[in-house]
Motif scaffolding. Structure first.
Motif, mmCIF file in Angstrom:
data_model
loop_
_atom_site.group_PDB
_atom_site.id
_atom_site.type_symbol
_atom_site.label_atom_id
_atom_site.label_comp_id
_atom_site.label_asym_id
_atom_site.label_seq_id
_atom_site.Cartn_x
_atom_site.Cartn_y
_atom_site.Cartn_z
ATOM 1 N N TYR A 52 1.592 -3.340 4.510
ATOM 2 C CA TYR A 52 1.805 -4.783 4.389
ATOM 3 C C TYR A 52 0.916 -5.537 5.376
ATOM 4 C CZ TYR A 52 6.208 -3.874 1.835
ATOM 5 O OH TYR A 52 7.167 -3.479 0.934
ATOM 6 N N HIS A 53 0.876 -5.056 6.615
ATOM 7 C CA HIS A 53 0.057 -5.715 7.645
ATOM 8 C C HIS A 53 -1.415 -5.661 7.269
ATOM 9 C CE1 HIS A 53 2.731 -6.813 11.015
ATOM 10 N NE2 HIS A 53 3.504 -5.825 10.584
ATOM 11 N N LEU A 54 -1.859 -4.514 6.800
ATOM 12 C CA LEU A 54 -3.274 -4.367 6.439
ATOM 13 C C LEU A 54 -3.659 -5.371 5.345
ATOM 14 C CD1 LEU A 54 -5.267 -1.119 6.048
ATOM 15 C CD2 LEU A 54 -5.322 -2.751 4.184
ATOM 16 N N VAL A 69 -5.789 -4.778 -9.299
ATOM 17 C CA VAL A 69 -4.431 -5.238 -9.618
ATOM 18 C C VAL A 69 -3.888 -6.082 -8.463
ATOM 19 C CG1 VAL A 69 -2.035 -4.451 -9.857
ATOM 20 C CG2 VAL A 69 -3.836 -3.424 -11.255
ATOM 21 N N MET A 70 -4.081 -5.607 -7.246
ATOM 22 C CA MET A 70 -3.661 -6.368 -6.062
ATOM 23 C C MET A 70 -4.267 -7.763 -6.067
ATOM 24 S SD MET A 70 -4.516 -5.487 -2.041
ATOM 25 C CE MET A 70 -6.301 -5.630 -2.300
ATOM 26 N N ASN A 71 -5.561 -7.826 -6.367
ATOM 27 C CA ASN A 71 -6.237 -9.115 -6.316
ATOM 28 C C ASN A 71 -5.924 -10.004 -7.509
ATOM 29 O OD1 ASN A 71 -7.657 -9.276 -3.812
ATOM 30 N ND2 ASN A 71 -8.879 -7.535 -4.507
ATOM 31 N N LEU A 72 -5.596 -9.415 -8.640
ATOM 32 C CA LEU A 72 -5.112 -10.225 -9.759
ATOM 33 C C LEU A 72 -3.839 -10.963 -9.348
ATOM 34 C CD1 LEU A 72 -4.823 -11.170 -12.704
ATOM 35 C CD2 LEU A 72 -3.783 -8.943 -13.223
ATOM 36 N N GLU A 125 8.505 -6.753 -12.947
ATOM 37 C CA GLU A 125 9.329 -7.754 -13.621
ATOM 38 C C GLU A 125 10.461 -8.222 -12.724
ATOM 39 O OE1 GLU A 125 9.020 -9.311 -16.586
ATOM 40 O OE2 GLU A 125 7.056 -8.358 -16.769
ATOM 41 N N LEU A 126 11.049 -7.281 -12.004
ATOM 42 C CA LEU A 126 12.188 -7.601 -11.157
ATOM 43 C C LEU A 126 11.802 -8.434 -9.950
ATOM 44 C CD1 LEU A 126 15.234 -7.088 -10.659
ATOM 45 C CD2 LEU A 126 14.572 -5.030 -9.389
ATOM 46 N N HIS A 127 10.617 -8.157 -9.391
ATOM 47 C CA HIS A 127 10.256 -8.767 -8.106
ATOM 48 C C HIS A 127 9.103 -9.772 -8.173
ATOM 49 C CE1 HIS A 127 13.004 -6.345 -5.785
ATOM 50 N NE2 HIS A 127 12.530 -5.241 -6.322
ATOM 51 N N SER A 128 8.543 -10.020 -9.332
ATOM 52 C CA SER A 128 7.350 -10.878 -9.407
ATOM 53 C C SER A 128 7.602 -12.291 -8.891
ATOM 54 C CB SER A 128 6.827 -10.939 -10.849
ATOM 55 O OG SER A 128 7.796 -11.520 -11.705
ATOM 56 N N LYS A 129 8.830 -12.742 -8.950
ATOM 57 C CA LYS A 129 9.151 -14.091 -8.464
ATOM 58 C C LYS A 129 10.051 -14.057 -7.234
ATOM 59 C CE LYS A 129 8.563 -16.481 -12.884
ATOM 60 N NZ LYS A 129 7.958 -15.337 -13.578
ATOM 61 N N ARG A 130 10.370 -12.849 -6.765
ATOM 62 C CA ARG A 130 11.278 -12.722 -5.625
ATOM 63 C C ARG A 130 10.546 -12.385 -4.325
ATOM 64 N NH1 ARG A 130 15.643 -8.446 -7.454
ATOM 65 N NH2 ARG A 130 16.398 -8.859 -5.338
ATOM 66 N N SER A 141 1.704 -7.951 -3.994
ATOM 67 C CA SER A 141 0.389 -7.374 -4.293
ATOM 68 C C SER A 141 0.215 -6.035 -3.591
ATOM 69 C CB SER A 141 -0.730 -8.342 -3.881
ATOM 70 O OG SER A 141 -0.865 -8.417 -2.466
ATOM 71 N N ALA A 142 0.703 -5.925 -2.353
ATOM 72 C CA ALA A 142 0.620 -4.658 -1.620
ATOM 73 C C ALA A 142 1.476 -3.587 -2.287
ATOM 74 C CB ALA A 142 1.065 -4.874 -0.166
ATOM 75 N N GLU A 143 2.673 -3.973 -2.718
ATOM 76 C CA GLU A 143 3.566 -3.034 -3.384
ATOM 77 C C GLU A 143 2.941 -2.487 -4.676
ATOM 78 O OE1 GLU A 143 6.468 -1.582 -2.989
ATOM 79 O OE2 GLU A 143 7.070 -2.432 -1.069
ATOM 80 N N MET A 144 2.410 -3.381 -5.497
ATOM 81 C CA MET A 144 1.871 -2.945 -6.783
ATOM 82 C C MET A 144 0.598 -2.128 -6.596
ATOM 83 S SD MET A 144 4.319 -4.027 -8.459
ATOM 84 C CE MET A 144 3.833 -3.423 -10.064
ATOM 85 N N HIS A 145 -0.138 -2.423 -5.544
ATOM 86 C CA HIS A 145 -1.315 -1.617 -5.189
ATOM 87 C C HIS A 145 -0.883 -0.206 -4.794
ATOM 88 C CE1 HIS A 145 -5.060 -1.265 -2.333
ATOM 89 N NE2 HIS A 145 -4.752 -0.114 -2.882
#
Length: 354
Positions: free
Chosen positions: A336-338, A294-297, A258-263, A270-274
């Motif tokens: 992140y790079h991967l 989830v990443m791909n969503l 919620e905090l970072h979805s638009k930041r 996507s990498a973070e949530m994965h």
């Protein structure tokens, strides 16, 4: 001990066992067992006790959690070493620092810019005709199902995966579980695509439903449910959170989103949530496949094509090592790079086929 502390508080309030039972609605025999240390209250019972005793829930919960940890480790010869390893992981998962936006290197930023340029070109190639779009989906869905399952040890080949999904065939010499994993993953991809089309955002319901689809008929008892037992990752010494920590960790997980979805840049998000979902490891099985979906969503809902991490030995090792860099060293940069590399590769493949 929790039981002794509970009894001290009750006596200081000049309450008899039966009086506290009447106030909380908890059976008097059960409260007596709490105080003797023979039984631990549930979270709901803990809340009722704190309310009726006039003591903070945090104070009671601290003792409650400490007893749970002691019960788990008291007979383990390496208890202190395990606690030290777990402490750093729990600190990473719950600290305020992990809610901060990450700093990106120039090299990584260049990859994100490259991905954004490819996304722009991909969107300009739209709209595709229905038959062309269907063929693209079929091609990449099969490949994604094959690779994601291969990471987890599924031995069906790419061609066999296609036959199971498209023709409903049974492959001789392969287990029923492997067939179900292919069918389930294919269905889960369809669910994610429907979420994207319906503009439904990531939520607790979405994660649980993705997981339910992944384990459907494979393990119905645990499908779409948080684990209630400790687990280990095969071939890894990473300490995973205990079951009683999962609810709070998952609350933090969705709070972070919620905090970072638009930041955050979508690829970083996507990498973070994965990574966070894999590290929390809320399920008995299917954590990796659920995390990658989830990443791909997140990627697909923001106009990117899905990233497909390969399941061959070299790629799988690189994937695990990148995850361990986050989990052990709090260094997300390799991961992140991967993910950025996979997004770029996917967009280039889609553009080539168009």
């Amino acid at each position: 001990m929790f039981g002794a502390r509970l009894k001290d508080i009750r006596l200081s309030r000049k309450l008899k066992l039966k009086e506290l039972a009447a106030l909380t609605g908890i059976d008097v025999t059960l409260i007596s067992r709490f105080e003797r240390g023979d039984r631990m209250p549930t979270k709901n019972q803990l809340l009722l006790l704190s309310e009726q005793l006039g003591v903070s829930l945090a104070e009671l919960k601290k003792e409650w959690l400490a007893d749970k940890v002691v019960a788990l480790l008291q007979y383990e010869p390496m208890a202190m070493e395990a606690l030290q390893v777990a402490e750093s992981r729990v600190e990473y998962l719950t600290s305020k620092k992990v809610h901060d936006a990450p700093q990106l290197s120039d090299e990584l930023q260049a990859k994100l810019d490259r991905a954004d340029d490819l996304r722009k070109r991909w969107r300009q190639a739209q709209p595709l005709g229905p038959s062309q779009l269907r063929r693209l989906h079929e091609f990449f869905d099969i490949e994604y199902t094959f690779e994601s399952n291969r990471i987890e040890g599924n031995t069906l080949t790419l061609q066999e995966t296609a036959l199971v999904v498209n023709e409903g065939l049974t492959i001789g010499g392969k287990s029923m579980r492997e067939h179900l994993e292919v069918i389930n993953h294919s269905e889960a991809i369809g669910f994610v695509r429907d979420l994207v089309l319906g503009k439904e955002d990531l939520s607790r319901r979405v994660v649980m439903e993705i997981h339910r689809l992944i384990l459907k008929e494979v393990d119905n008892e645990n499908a779409g449910r948080h684990r209630k037992v400790p687990v280990r990752i095969s071939g890894s010494d990473t300490e995973l959170p205990q079951p009683y920590l999962l609810e709070k960790l998952m609350e933090d997980y969705f709070e972070y989103y919620e905090l970072h979805s638009k930041r955050l840049h979508p690829i970083i998000l996507s990498a973070e949530m994965h990574e966070r979902l894999v590290s929390i490891h809320p399920f008995v099985d299917g954590n990796g496949r659920t995390s990658r979906l989830v990443m791909n969503l997140i990627l697909m809902s923001r106009g990117y094509t899905r990233a497909n991490i390969k399941g061959d030995t070299q790629s799988r090792l690189a994937y695990y090592r990148a995850l361990q860099q986050v989990q052990k060293n709090a260094n997300p940069d390799p991961f992140y790079h991967l993910v950025a590399d996979e997004v770029i590769r996917s967009l280039e493949q889609h553009l080539e086929l168009v």
